[in-house]
Design a protein around this motif. Structure first.
Motif, PDB file in Angstrom:
ATOM      1  N   TRP A 139      -6.536   0.477  -0.453  1.00  0.00           N
ATOM      2  CA  TRP A 139      -7.091  -0.806  -0.702  1.00  0.00           C
ATOM      3  C   TRP A 139      -7.256  -1.094  -2.376  1.00  0.00           C
ATOM      4  O   TRP A 139      -6.274  -1.938  -2.871  1.00  0.00           O
ATOM      5  N   GLU A 140      -7.965  -0.263  -3.024  1.00  0.00           N
ATOM      6  CA  GLU A 140      -7.277  -0.235  -5.307  1.00  0.00           C
ATOM      7  C   GLU A 140      -6.211  -0.200  -5.147  1.00  0.00           C
ATOM      8  O   GLU A 140      -5.750  -0.997  -5.890  1.00  0.00           O
ATOM      9  N   ILE A 141      -5.359   0.486  -4.884  1.00  0.00           N
ATOM     10  CA  ILE A 141      -4.120   0.716  -5.789  1.00  0.00           C
ATOM     11  C   ILE A 141      -3.299  -0.258  -4.367  1.00  0.00           C
ATOM     12  O   ILE A 141      -1.655  -0.330  -4.847  1.00  0.00           O
ATOM     13  N   LYS A 142      -3.424  -1.066  -3.616  1.00  0.00           N
ATOM     14  CA  LYS A 142      -2.317  -1.325  -2.608  1.00  0.00           C
ATOM     15  C   LYS A 142      -1.380  -0.619  -2.266  1.00  0.00           C
ATOM     16  O   LYS A 142      -0.207  -1.025  -2.691  1.00  0.00           O
ATOM     17  N   GLN A 143      -2.058   0.549  -1.690  1.00  0.00           N
ATOM     18  CA  GLN A 143      -0.730   1.821  -1.519  1.00  0.00           C
ATOM     19  C   GLN A 143      -0.615   2.260   0.090  1.00  0.00           C
ATOM     20  O   GLN A 143      -1.935   2.571   0.419  1.00  0.00           O
ATOM     21  N   VAL A 144       0.951   2.076   0.598  1.00  0.00           N
ATOM     22  CA  VAL A 144       0.244   2.753   1.855  1.00  0.00           C
ATOM     23  C   VAL A 144       1.110   3.903   2.521  1.00  0.00           C
ATOM     24  O   VAL A 144       2.196   4.592   2.075  1.00  0.00           O
ATOM     25  N   ALA A 145       0.460   4.093   2.982  1.00  0.00           N
ATOM     26  CA  ALA A 145       0.766   6.373   3.360  1.00  0.00           C
ATOM     27  C   ALA A 145       0.885   6.320   4.571  1.00  0.00           C
ATOM     28  O   ALA A 145      -0.434   5.764   5.200  1.00  0.00           O
ATOM     29  N   ILE A 146       1.986   6.941   4.608  1.00  0.00           N
ATOM     30  CA  ILE A 146       1.923   7.517   6.454  1.00  0.00           C
ATOM     31  C   ILE A 146       2.381   8.782   6.447  1.00  0.00           C
ATOM     32  O   ILE A 146       3.299   9.273   5.537  1.00  0.00           O
ATOM     33  N   GLU A 147       1.823   9.485   7.878  1.00  0.00           N
ATOM     34  CA  GLU A 147       2.214  11.148   7.903  1.00  0.00           C
ATOM     35  C   GLU A 147       2.749  11.109   9.015  1.00  0.00           C
ATOM     36  O   GLU A 147       2.891  10.163  10.113  1.00  0.00           O
ATOM     37  N   PHE A 148       3.634  11.977   9.215  1.00  0.00           N
ATOM     38  CA  PHE A 148       4.988  12.314  10.510  1.00  0.00           C
ATOM     39  C   PHE A 148       4.668  13.562  10.818  1.00  0.00           C
ATOM     40  O   PHE A 148       4.301  13.983  10.018  1.00  0.00           O
ATOM     41  N   ASP A 149       5.613  13.947  12.210  1.00  0.00           N
ATOM     42  CA  ASP A 149       4.506  15.492  12.698  1.00  0.00           C
ATOM     43  C   ASP A 149       5.881  15.750  11.245  1.00  0.00           C
ATOM     44  O   ASP A 149       6.554  15.446  10.216  1.00  0.00           O
ATOM     45  N   GLN A 150       6.246  17.207  11.466  1.00  0.00           N
ATOM     46  CA  GLN A 150       6.573  18.184  10.881  1.00  0.00           C
ATOM     47  C   GLN A 150       6.315  17.840   9.136  1.00  0.00           C
ATOM     48  O   GLN A 150       7.190  18.938   8.082  1.00  0.00           O
ATOM     49  N   SER A 151       5.448  17.386   8.537  1.00  0.00           N
ATOM     50  CA  SER A 151       4.612  17.515   7.790  1.00  0.00           C
ATOM     51  C   SER A 151       5.172  16.806   7.203  1.00  0.00           C
ATOM     52  O   SER A 151       5.216  17.419   5.630  1.00  0.00           O
ATOM     53  N   VAL A 152       6.051  15.422   7.319  1.00  0.00           N
ATOM     54  CA  VAL A 152       6.740  14.663   6.636  1.00  0.00           C
ATOM     55  C   VAL A 152       5.260  13.443   6.295  1.00  0.00           C
ATOM     56  O   VAL A 152       5.064  13.416   7.314  1.00  0.00           O
ATOM     57  N   SER A 153       5.192  13.116   4.832  1.00  0.00           N
ATOM     58  CA  SER A 153       4.380  12.032   4.300  1.00  0.00           C
ATOM     59  C   SER A 153       5.615  11.289   3.477  1.00  0.00           C
ATOM     60  O   SER A 153       6.618  11.158   2.798  1.00  0.00           O
ATOM     61  N   ILE A 154       4.922   9.989   3.708  1.00  0.00           N
ATOM     62  CA  ILE A 154       5.984   8.759   2.956  1.00  0.00           C
ATOM     63  C   ILE A 154       4.276   7.711   2.199  1.00  0.00           C
ATOM     64  O   ILE A 154       3.413   7.326   2.817  1.00  0.00           O
ATOM     65  N   ALA A 155       4.528   7.125   0.995  1.00  0.00           N
ATOM     66  CA  ALA A 155       3.650   6.915   0.319  1.00  0.00           C
ATOM     67  C   ALA A 155       4.404   5.389   0.648  1.00  0.00           C
ATOM     68  O   ALA A 155       5.612   5.819  -0.637  1.00  0.00           O
ATOM     69  N   PHE A 156       3.762   3.987  -0.530  1.00  0.00           N
ATOM     70  CA  PHE A 156       5.074   3.509  -1.374  1.00  0.00           C
ATOM     71  C   PHE A 156       3.787   1.905  -1.125  1.00  0.00           C
ATOM     72  O   PHE A 156       2.788   1.536  -0.629  1.00  0.00           O
ATOM     73  N   SER A 157       4.493   0.384  -2.128  1.00  0.00           N
ATOM     74  CA  SER A 157       3.660  -0.151  -2.916  1.00  0.00           C
ATOM     75  C   SER A 157       4.231  -0.986  -1.456  1.00  0.00           C
ATOM     76  O   SER A 157       5.672  -1.441  -2.879  1.00  0.00           O
ATOM     77  N   CYS A 158       3.682  -2.562  -1.812  1.00  0.00           N
ATOM     78  CA  CYS A 158       4.348  -3.571  -1.407  1.00  0.00           C
ATOM     79  C   CYS A 158       5.033  -3.912  -2.536  1.00  0.00           C
ATOM     80  O   CYS A 158       4.077  -5.129  -3.514  1.00  0.00           O
ATOM     81  N   GLN A 159       5.866  -4.590  -3.606  1.00  0.00           N
ATOM     82  CA  GLN A 159       6.528  -5.023  -3.688  1.00  0.00           C
ATOM     83  C   GLN A 159       6.748  -6.893  -4.018  1.00  0.00           C
ATOM     84  O   GLN A 159       6.337  -7.981  -4.449  1.00  0.00           O
ATOM     85  N   SER A 160       7.272  -7.644  -2.655  1.00  0.00           N
ATOM     86  CA  SER A 160       7.313  -8.791  -2.066  1.00  0.00           C
ATOM     87  C   SER A 160       6.232  -9.538  -1.130  1.00  0.00           C
ATOM     88  O   SER A 160       6.602 -10.336  -0.708  1.00  0.00           O
ATOM     89  N   CYS A 161       4.872  -8.522  -0.991  1.00  0.00           N
ATOM     90  CA  CYS A 161       3.637  -9.513  -0.387  1.00  0.00           C
ATOM     91  C   CYS A 161       2.993  -8.131  -0.052  1.00  0.00           C
ATOM     92  O   CYS A 161       3.036  -7.853  -1.079  1.00  0.00           O
ATOM     93  N   ASP A 162       1.757  -8.513   0.251  1.00  0.00           N
ATOM     94  CA  ASP A 162       0.183  -8.086   0.389  1.00  0.00           C
ATOM     95  C   ASP A 162       0.769  -6.481   1.067  1.00  0.00           C
ATOM     96  O   ASP A 162       1.415  -7.224   2.333  1.00  0.00           O
ATOM     97  N   CYS A 163       0.311  -5.937   1.281  1.00  0.00           N
ATOM     98  CA  CYS A 163       0.090  -4.634   1.748  1.00  0.00           C
ATOM     99  C   CYS A 163      -0.184  -4.855   3.123  1.00  0.00           C
ATOM    100  O   CYS A 163       0.010  -3.886   3.620  1.00  0.00           O
ATOM    101  N   LYS A 164      -0.947  -5.839   3.120  1.00  0.00           N
ATOM    102  CA  LYS A 164      -2.255  -6.034   4.296  1.00  0.00           C
ATOM    103  C   LYS A 164      -0.840  -6.849   5.310  1.00  0.00           C
ATOM    104  O   LYS A 164      -0.568  -5.925   6.726  1.00  0.00           O
ATOM    105  N   VAL A 165       0.102  -7.058   5.369  1.00  0.00           N
ATOM    106  CA  VAL A 165       0.987  -7.590   5.519  1.00  0.00           C
ATOM    107  C   VAL A 165       1.948  -6.305   6.614  1.00  0.00           C
ATOM    108  O   VAL A 165       2.162  -6.340   7.802  1.00  0.00           O
ATOM    109  N   VAL A 166       2.193  -5.617   6.102  1.00  0.00           N
ATOM    110  CA  VAL A 166       2.822  -4.600   6.337  1.00  0.00           C
ATOM    111  C   VAL A 166       2.620  -3.474   7.146  1.00  0.00           C
ATOM    112  O   VAL A 166       2.817  -3.306   8.284  1.00  0.00           O
ATOM    113  N   HIS A 167       0.862  -3.033   6.998  1.00  0.00           N
ATOM    114  CA  HIS A 167       0.240  -2.572   7.424  1.00  0.00           C
ATOM    115  C   HIS A 167      -0.241  -3.136   8.763  1.00  0.00           C
ATOM    116  O   HIS A 167      -0.436  -2.088  10.480  1.00  0.00           O
ATOM    117  N   GLU A 168      -0.524  -4.855   9.087  1.00  0.00           N
ATOM    118  CA  GLU A 168      -0.246  -4.979  10.118  1.00  0.00           C
ATOM    119  C   GLU A 168       0.744  -4.872  11.213  1.00  0.00           C
ATOM    120  O   GLU A 168       0.447  -4.900  12.133  1.00  0.00           O
TER     121      GLU A 168
END
Length: 703
Positions: free
Chosen positions: A642-671
């Protein structure tokens, strides 16, 4: 000696001071003083202060301001009691609560003290009703005014609204802020807007709580203007069938063109940024009394649609789908547009002739009979609803199909190979005789995107597969010879993309749905049937297509094509036609994908993130093509910094992604992500009571 003297002096001073006994001050000379005039005022100043509270009355009444002297250890319930005693108005105050303006929060924990809340003398407090009128635009574009909780979280407010409107599965809907539309310059536009924005006042207290259907007359039938396709009077539908279950007439093309149409990715992202936070109240998000919000199906996984119980839900779903097509919020081919137009025309015709508020044409579902049939199938060992029919015997598809792989600087034509589909993998060989040798290539379909490339009129039955790869998505095109072949292979590919095989019972259903969809898209009249009579269409054909096609074709051409497509669905009942429209909408490649502009960790340019009911899609903004797809079924965990407004997601096979939202608050995507995970936990065995705590745990995050 000096110490004793000092004590006497102090004692003499204290002995001359008055003492407080609750009501009066007592002086050493025997006199006492209360609060009457001419006496010293009884004001215990220590640790108390004056608090100003604005009291809001019901709509139409003026507010009042009161000053109360309070202490920090006074609890909120006690404050409200003191306030009501001071107001001295004979009124039911049970729905009122205290709202703190500066902090934008409700003081709902009545056992908390003012000190615990941090309330001080400069606090701007309002004693205001928790339920206030809200203007809600339904999916059918009609607006109702309804009392809604402004103190409960939006999730609960939507549940209240849906209960009042008789819509099951309220968890699939939410409230959306309308985007700022460009201001109309011409005065005449105001009259056209009034037909859409006409507000129907619905009061829960006067009968809405039992369901909206009881409010309307069953004796009147809506009438349509044959020239424009619009209702003959603006109120005819409101007093005929319920505005919730009756399909609304289409707008004339000139009025449809005035409505806002999202044309760019930025426009779509701006719309999707407007979803309200389900874990906070309306007031906490700046929504005020009589504001206008849109009630929409937010999560596109419609659970347990049943015509017997879901007349309102199905109609509103149909209306949301219809407007998405007409306003070009979702892409579809020309052939699909005319299929949707023919279904709209059919529904409009039936709306004119069907007895209001009856489902006499719909087959009755006897629940006891269905349960006995299901039990009989189970005892005979052929349970149709069983997920896996036979794990030891997985079906296999084998056919001669054409394949094309697009490569840079080369345009090679389709080439025929022998294809074998087993489990979740396609293998292709040079010819049938080589099928017992090593394949030329194997295509692993788990996690792939399946995009139809079909034109029934031109006999083109193709599939575009986007296969996950380390550097993005690899494109493969497969061409089938006919409808039957296409339906089988597409159904198999769709299941394989979800990690399922053709042994699943849903395979046969998927094949039938695809075949039915292809039949609806066919514009050729059935064998032995004459060409349609253009004069038989009583409504303006331009009302049933988007403005782009209304400009492209003349009215006579549109009428002919709509009537040709209508031959294939003319026997459907009203509810069946609406369900077919919804199913056809669900089959479109872009169905249910909500777009957000994000920036992935380590990247310097913005990209698109598409969120669907079962996957996340990374999309190149310049080309609009998917780069990578991640399925929710492979997700291990996700969180938000929440400090840097970044969503981080981990998937199977050690795949991980992270992104910050430019068009909305990251809470919208998180929900959105958490909401789809929550909806995937539903089952028919459960009752309709939702685990609200689990929803907030998955979607709420922490602020």
């Amino acid at each position: 000696m000096s110490r004793l003297r000092r004590g006497r002096i102090l004692g003499g001073v204290f002995s001359s001071l008055p003492t407080w006994t609750g009501d009066l001050f007592h002086f050493p000379n025997g006199k006492s003083s209360g609060t009457h005039s001419g006496r010293i005022m009884a004001t215990p100043i220590a640790n108390s202060w004056e608090l100003t509270i604005q009291v809001d009355q019901r709509e139409g009444d003026e507010g009042m301001k009161f000053k109360l002297r309070v202490k920090g250890d006074l609890h909120v319930g006690g404050l409200m009691l003191k306030l009501v005693e001071k107001i001295k108005a004979p009124q039911d105050w049970s729905d009122h609560a205290i709202w703190w303006e500066q902090k934008s929060c409700w003081l709902l924990k009545t056992h908390w003290t003012l000190d615990k809340y941090g309330v001080q003398s400069d606090a701007d407090l309002r004693y205001t009703p928790q339920h206030k009128p809200l203007c809600i635009q339904l999916p059918n574009m009609k607006t109702i005014k309804l009392p809604v909780t402004f103190s409960g979280v939006v999730f609960r407010a939507v549940a209240e609204i849906c209960k009042a409107l008789n819509i099951r599965r309220s968890e699939e809907l939410s409230l959306l802020k309308p985007i700022d539309e460009p201001k109309k310059k011409k005065k005449k536009d105001k009259s056209s807007e009034s037909a859409i924005d006409e507000i129907l006042n619905m009061d829960i207290a006067s009968g809405m709580a039992g369901g909206a259907l009881g409010l309307y007359s069953k004796t009147m039938t809506p009438t349509y203007d044959p020239e424009s396709g619009s209702p003959a009077s603006s109120t005819s539908l409101w007093f005929g069938e319920s505005p919730l279950t009756a399909s609304q007439p289409n707008l004339p093309p000139e009025e449809l063109a005035k409505l806002y149409k999202p044309l760019t990715v930025d426009d779509k992202a701006a719309i999707n940024a407007g979803w309200l936070d389900s874990s906070r109240s309306l007031m906490e998000q700046g929504i005020q009394e009589n504001d206008r919000l849109l009630l929409r199906f937010k999560y596109h996984c419609f659970f347990d649609l049943n015509p017997k119980y879901d007349a309102v839900r199905i109609t509103q779903l149909y209306e949301q789908a219809r407007w998405a097509i007409l306003l070009e919020e979702i892409d579809c081919t020309e052939e699909e547009m005319f299929m949707f137009a023919s279904l709209q025309y059919h529904i409009c015709k039936l709306t004119l002739t069907t007895e209001p508020l009856t489902n006499s044409n719909e087959p009755e579902i006897d629940e006891v009979e269905a349960a006995l049939s299901n039990l009989e199938s189970t005892l005979e060992g052929r349970n149709a609803d069983k997920i896996l029919e036979d794990i030891t015997d997985i079906p296999k598809l084998e056919d001669a199909l054409k394949l094309f792989r697009p490569k840079r600087l080369t345009l090679k034509p389709y080439k025929e190979y022998w294809f074998v589909f087993k489990d979740t993998t396609i293998s292709y060989y040079k010819n049938k005789e080589s099928a017992n040798k090593e394949p030329i290539e194997q295509l692993h379909l788990r996690g792939c995107e399946v995009i139809p490339d079909v034109n029934v009129t031109e006999r083109k039955f193709g599939l575009k597969l986007l296969l996950p790869a380390a550097d993005g998505m690899n494109e493969v095109y497969i061409r089938c010879d006919n409808e039957t072949q296409y339906a089988k292979w597409k159904a198999a590919c769709i299941l394989a993309s979800k990690g399922k095989t053709m042994a699943y019972s849903s395979y046969r259903t998927e094949v039938k749905n695809i075949q039915s969809f292809l039949q609806m898209k066919s514009l050729a009249p059935p064998p032995g049937q004459t060409a349609p009579d253009v004069g038989s269409m009583e409504m303006n054909a331009e009302c049933f297509v988007s403005p782009r096609y209304a400009k492209k074709y003349k009215t006579k051409q549109l009428t002919t094509r709509i009537l040709e497509a209508h031959h294939n669905i003319s026997q459907l009942s009203l509810m069946e036609a609406k369900m077919r429209f919804i199913q056809a909408w669900q089959s479109l490649p872009e169905f249910g994908i909500k777009y957000y502009i994000v920036r992935f960790r380590g990247c310097k340019k913005d990209e698109l993130l598409g969120i669907s009911y079962n996957r996340l899609i990374r999309i190149d903004m310049s080309t609009g093509l998917p780069v990578t797809t991640w399925r929710f079924s492979n997700m291990k965990q996700w969180n938000v910094n929440w400090e840097i407004k970044q969503v981080a997601i981990e998937f199977d096979q050690s795949v991980s992604i992270a992104f910050s939202c430019q068009s909305c608050d990251c809470k919208v995507v998180h929900e959105y992500i958490g909401g789809y995970i929550f909806l995937s936990t539903r089952s028919k065995d459960q009752n309709e009571t939702l685990d609200e705590e689990l929803f907030h745990k998955l979607t709420g995050g922490q602020d």
